[in-house]
Design an enzyme around this catalytic site. Structure first.
Site, PDB file in Angstrom:
ATOM      1  N   CYS A   2       0.863  -1.172   0.000  1.00  0.00           N
ATOM      2  CA  CYS A   2       0.000   0.000   0.000  1.00  0.00           C
ATOM      3  C   CYS A   2       0.901   1.223   0.000  1.00  0.00           C
ATOM      4  CB  CYS A   2      -0.918   0.007   1.220  1.00  0.00           C
ATOM      5  SG  CYS A   2      -2.000   1.458   1.296  1.00  0.00           S
ATOM      6  N   GLU A 105      -3.547   0.857  -6.309  1.00  0.00           N
ATOM      7  CA  GLU A 105      -2.495  -0.022  -6.792  1.00  0.00           C
ATOM      8  C   GLU A 105      -2.314   0.246  -8.281  1.00  0.00           C
ATOM      9  OE1 GLU A 105      -0.292  -1.541  -5.433  1.00  0.00           O
ATOM     10  OE2 GLU A 105      -0.953  -2.164  -3.446  1.00  0.00           O
TER      11      GLU A 105
END
Length: 221
Positions: A2, A105
């Site tokens: 992340c 992402e």
């Protein structure tokens, strides 16, 4: 992993959701492009009281002589967090929750261009990332710092990215925060299939200076 996330839920709503007392110096919301080294809201438990307070995103081990003395530790791998020297004490003693509305992402196209995706709960409810924290101080500079714990992605999300934040469900919060005894290690697992949904978003988010609600709008086909 992340590396960027979004928080649009107001502080008051997060305080109610987590049963936490909010600090006066929380970062402003909404934020559509939260980046490493910025302050982020976190929940930790002290003496049975939950506190909603800011921490610097980017864990600083106590032996770092400056903020840039080693790698920028924004994530901690679930597979090694309990044994890695930088993280093992925090994993035992200083666990926290990092609330988020969603995160980003990236994949790449055939020409190597980075394609961003926005990932969130299908219904828009907040996410509770597992975190660990560490106080750091050198020569008058002090930070309370945090890393987000990540794990291997579940089968559905692995088609997008092989890593994913550990997402804690409400029934798990007390155990992760150290309020419900031992066994927090059992929580460091991938979100169940269907917990998260994702879609392509504008490549503007590739810049850490980009901001605004347009960053999480689905990209037109």
């Amino acid at each position: 992993m992340c590396g960027r996330f979004v928080i649009t839920h107001p502080d008051a709503a997060l305080a109610r959701l987590f049963g936490a007392r909010p600090a006066n110096d929380l970062p402003d919301t909404p934020r559509y492009n939260v980046c490493p080294t910025q302050p982020v809201a976190t929940i930790r438990s002290e003496g049975g009281t939950r506190l909603l307070a800011p921490m610097r995103w980017g864990f600083l081990p106590h032996w770092y002589k400056s903020e840039t003395d080693g790698p920028l530790l924004i994530n901690a791998r679930a597979e090694s967090v309990a044994t890695k020297p930088a993280f093992r004490a925090a994993c035992r003693e200083r666990r926290c929750i990092v609330p988020a509305s969603g995160f980003y992402e990236w994949t790449k196209d055939d020409e190597g261009r980075r394609l961003p995706w926005y990932i969130a709960r299908p219904g828009g409810a907040p996410l509770a990332f597992a975190g660990i924290w560490q106080d750091w101080e050198r020569e008058g500079r002090a930070h309370r710092t945090v890393a987000i714990v990540t794990t291997e992605a579940a089968e559905d999300m692995a088609t997008l990215h092989h890593r994913c934040p550990v997402v804690l469900e409400p029934a798990d919060w007390a155990l992760w925060l150290g309020e419900a005894g031992h066994g927090a290690a059992t929580l460091m697992r991938a979100p169940a299939p269907g917990t998260l949904a994702w879609y392509r978003v504008d490549p503007r988010v590739n810049s850490n200076r980009a901001e605004g609600p347009g960053l999480i709008e689905p990209l037109a086909a």
